[in-house]
Design an enzyme around this catalytic site. Structure first.
Site, PDB file in Angstrom:
ATOM      1  N   LYS A 191      -9.645  16.600   3.473  1.00 61.21           N
ATOM      2  CA  LYS A 191      -8.404  17.227   3.958  1.00 61.21           C
ATOM      3  C   LYS A 191      -7.411  17.547   2.847  1.00 61.21           C
ATOM      4  O   LYS A 191      -6.752  18.581   2.887  1.00 61.21           O
ATOM      5  CB  LYS A 191      -7.741  16.330   5.010  1.00 61.21           C
ATOM      6  N   GLY A 218     -10.596   6.824  18.514  1.00 68.62           N
ATOM      7  CA  GLY A 218     -10.078   8.147  18.176  1.00 68.62           C
ATOM      8  C   GLY A 218     -10.523   9.297  19.059  1.00 68.62           C
ATOM      9  O   GLY A 218     -10.233  10.453  18.742  1.00 68.62           O
ATOM     10  N   ALA A 239      -4.493   5.404   3.245  1.00 68.62           N
ATOM     11  CA  ALA A 239      -3.604   6.317   2.524  1.00 68.62           C
ATOM     12  C   ALA A 239      -4.324   7.615   2.194  1.00 68.62           C
ATOM     13  O   ALA A 239      -4.034   8.260   1.199  1.00 68.62           O
ATOM     14  CB  ALA A 239      -3.091   5.644   1.246  1.00 68.62           C
ATOM     15  N   GLY A 240      -5.279   7.990   3.036  1.00 70.27           N
ATOM     16  CA  GLY A 240      -5.988   9.247   2.843  1.00 70.27           C
ATOM     17  C   GLY A 240      -5.282  10.391   3.548  1.00 70.27           C
ATOM     18  O   GLY A 240      -4.106  10.278   3.942  1.00 70.27           O
ATOM     19  N   ASN A 251      -2.735  -0.116   2.187  1.00 69.99           N
ATOM     20  CA  ASN A 251      -4.005   0.497   1.824  1.00 69.99           C
ATOM     21  C   ASN A 251      -4.752  -0.420   0.866  1.00 69.99           C
ATOM     22  O   ASN A 251      -4.145  -1.125   0.052  1.00 69.99           O
ATOM     23  CB  ASN A 251      -3.779   1.860   1.144  1.00 69.99           C
ATOM     24  N   ARG A 271      -2.634   3.956  -4.317  1.00 74.58           N
ATOM     25  CA  ARG A 271      -2.701   5.171  -3.495  1.00 74.58           C
ATOM     26  C   ARG A 271      -1.619   5.149  -2.406  1.00 74.58           C
ATOM     27  O   ARG A 271      -1.049   6.178  -2.063  1.00 74.58           O
ATOM     28  CB  ARG A 271      -4.101   5.267  -2.868  1.00 74.58           C
ATOM     29  N   ASP A 313      -3.880  17.345  13.286  1.00 72.82           N
ATOM     30  CA  ASP A 313      -4.047  15.890  13.469  1.00 72.82           C
ATOM     31  C   ASP A 313      -2.754  15.235  13.946  1.00 72.82           C
ATOM     32  O   ASP A 313      -2.765  14.426  14.879  1.00 72.82           O
ATOM     33  CB  ASP A 313      -4.437  15.220  12.146  1.00 72.82           C
TER      34      ASP A 313
END
Ligand code: NDP
Length: 264
Positions: A75, A234, A129-130, A151, A156, A106
């Site tokens: 992403k 999800g 933390a992506g 994270n 990050r 999202d």
């Protein structure tokens, strides 16, 4: 075959790209939507390693693909080639190759499902933390949630805080004390792992929300359920963000019931 390597993908119109991608329910969900509306589009799952993103997108474009969903771990890479959506989120999950625009469904998809679950602004803990965690942190803070972030790689998380321009507190430990919402924005579940959480410090009645889904209960949902929390995976977010992508590409109202039916 449920998924393709990008170099071997046949012609089509829509795809989800990521690595891994074999677990994705998006092809089934979008195919149900096309069937419900009598559309003849094809939607495929395509594995694209992060280092091959640009080559892969060029090939898909040449094969007629015009709508791409982008998933783990692409992403933020996709945002650099197709900047779109909220720049604070720095990540996109939906690309239109006909006009090279991109957006991020999202965050609105996630916030819609939180409203459905009756979760009002509160103190929240976000794990990860992506690309997805970053989008959610911005959306939660904008909606009035207090956001704590943990994270595995703390540098990050610190970098994320500097990028998002919203108030976020980075934790040294995954401590959910005082949080009515715990969000797992890591991809640990794709490897059947659970990110570390100090479950014994969780508030009774808190909602534990795993962005990840799979054919079976995710390790995070199982762990949260074992300490009596209200846990969801999800799939509902998948439907909400997928419906928003569908509408953004086609301009048609998404058949949400058919899409939900395909994944639940
Ligand atoms: P990224 O690859 O961008 O980020 C992955 C994050 O997970 C990083 O913070 C990484 O930590 C962390 N992580 C990975 N493995 C572990 C582990 N074993 N223990 C602890 N932390 C771990 O992924 P995305 O943000 O794009 O996606 C995250 C997850 O959310 C994926 O599983 C994806 O499928 C899901 N998702 C679901 C959606 C839905 O509609 N239901 C929508 C969007 C995402 P580190 O920095 O230390 O490497």
């Amino acid at each position: 075959m449920d998924w393709y390597e990008w170099s071997e993908t046949p012609e089509g119109e829509f795809a989800v790209i990521g690595d891994p991608v074999s677990h994705s329910l998006s092809p089934r969900m979008h195919s149900e939507a096309y069937a419900a509306l009598g559309l003849s589009y094809r939607y495929r799952a395509v594995r694209v390693p992060v280092s091959e993103f640009e080559e892969a997108v060029d090939r898909l474009r040449s094969l007629g693909y015009w709508g791409l969903n982008v998933t783990v771990p692409l992403k933020e890479t996709a945002y650099r080639s197709f900047p779109g959506g909220d720049p604070r989120q720095g990540a996109v999950n939906t690309i239109n190759l006909r006009d090279d625009r991109a957006t991020n469904t999202d965050a609105p998809g996630f916030m819609g499902t939180l409203r459905d679950l009756g979760v009002a602004p509160c103190k929240s803990l976000v794990l990860g933390a992506g690309g997805s965690a970053r989008a959610l942190v911005v959306a939660l803070a904008d909606a009035g949630f207090e956001v704590l972030l943990f994270n595995r790689t703390s540098a990050r998380a610190t970098a994320l805080c500097e990028q998002v321009q919203v108030p976020v507190t980075v934790l040294e430990n995954p401590d959910p004390a005082g949080c009515a919402l715990i969000v797992n924005g890591t991809s640990a579940g794709l490897r059947k792992e659970c990110p570390p959480v100090l479950w014994g410090r969780a508030e009774p009645g808190a909602v534990a929300y795993d962005l990840t889904y799979s054919g079976e209960e995710t390790p995070f949902v199982r762990a949260a359920g074992e300490v009596g929390l209200r846990a969801v995976d999800g799939r509902r977010m998948l439907v909400d963000q997928g419906a928003l992508s569908f509408e953004w590409w086609t301009g048609l109202p998404a058949p949400r019931e058919a899409m939900l039916h395909a994944v639940l």
